[in-house]
Design a protein around this motif. Structure first.
Motif, PDB file in Angstrom:
ATOM      1  N   LEU A  66       9.686  -0.964  -2.418  1.00  0.00           N
ATOM      2  CA  LEU A  66       9.567   0.098  -1.415  1.00  0.00           C
ATOM      3  C   LEU A  66       8.411  -0.177  -0.449  1.00  0.00           C
ATOM      4  CD1 LEU A  66      10.222   3.301  -3.542  1.00  0.00           C
ATOM      5  CD2 LEU A  66      11.736   2.209  -1.889  1.00  0.00           C
ATOM      6  N   VAL A  67       7.301  -0.676  -0.963  1.00  0.00           N
ATOM      7  CA  VAL A  67       6.151  -0.985  -0.114  1.00  0.00           C
ATOM      8  C   VAL A  67       6.492  -2.124   0.843  1.00  0.00           C
ATOM      9  CG1 VAL A  67       3.772  -1.832  -0.102  1.00  0.00           C
ATOM     10  CG2 VAL A  67       4.486  -0.143  -1.800  1.00  0.00           C
ATOM     11  N   ILE A  68       7.123  -3.165   0.333  1.00  0.00           N
ATOM     12  CA  ILE A  68       7.514  -4.298   1.186  1.00  0.00           C
ATOM     13  C   ILE A  68       8.506  -3.844   2.241  1.00  0.00           C
ATOM     14  CG2 ILE A  68       8.713  -6.522   1.198  1.00  0.00           C
ATOM     15  CD1 ILE A  68       7.496  -7.024  -1.583  1.00  0.00           C
ATOM     16  N   GLY A  69       9.472  -3.025   1.843  1.00  0.00           N
ATOM     17  CA  GLY A  69      10.457  -2.505   2.800  1.00  0.00           C
ATOM     18  C   GLY A  69       9.802  -1.655   3.876  1.00  0.00           C
ATOM     19  N   ALA A  70       8.854  -0.809   3.490  1.00  0.00           N
ATOM     20  CA  ALA A  70       8.158   0.040   4.462  1.00  0.00           C
ATOM     21  C   ALA A  70       7.356  -0.795   5.449  1.00  0.00           C
ATOM     22  CB  ALA A  70       7.252   1.032   3.732  1.00  0.00           C
TER      23      ALA A  70
END
Length: 109
Positions: free
Chosen positions: A3-7
Motif C-alpha cells: 500500500l505504501v509503495i502504491g501510494a
C-alpha cells in the motif's frame, strides 16, 4: 508495504498532472536571421520581409499558410512541433517551436 509503495507511485504520477505546463515559444527565421519570437499562445500572422511566405500562429499551433516556393512542401508539413519544425528551403524560412522546459530533456538527462 504494498500500500505504501502504491501510494508513493500514485502521488509521483499525479504530480506530473498537477505541474503547470511550461510555456512554448515560436521562432521564425528568414535567411538565418530570427524575424519573430513570441508565445505560441498568442494568435499572430507573420509575413516574411520578402512578402513571399505567411506564417499563422493560431489556437496554440504554428504553420505555413502561404509560400511562393515551386513545390509547396512546406505548406503540406502541417503544424510545427518541438521535434519537427516547418521548413521552406527555397525561401529559407524555418518555423520552430521552442519548449520552455530548459536545456535538458529525456535523452540528454
Amino acid at each position: 508495504d504494498i500500500l505504501v509503495i502504491g501510494a508513493v507511485l500514485i502521488l509521483s504520477f499525479a504530480s506530473f498532472l498537477l505541474l503547470p505546463k511550461s510555456g512554448q515559444t515560436v521562432s521564425v527565421t528568414y535567411g538565418g536571421v530570427e524575424i519573430y519570437r513570441g508565445p505560441l499562445s498568442k494568435d499572430q500572422t507573420i509575413v516574411t520581409p520578402s512578402g513571399e511566405n505567411t506564417i499563422i500562429i493560431s489556437d496554440g499551433a504554428a504553420y505555413m499558410a502561404e509560400a511562393s516556393c515551386p513545390d509547396g512542401l512546406c505548406l503540406e508539413m502541417g503544424k510545427a512541433t518541438p521535434s519537427r519544425p516547418v521548413v521552406c528551403l527555397p525561401s529559407r524560412v524555418v518555423v520552430r517551436i521552442i519548449d520552455g522546459g530548459g536545456e535538458l530533456d529525456g535523452v540528454t538527462y
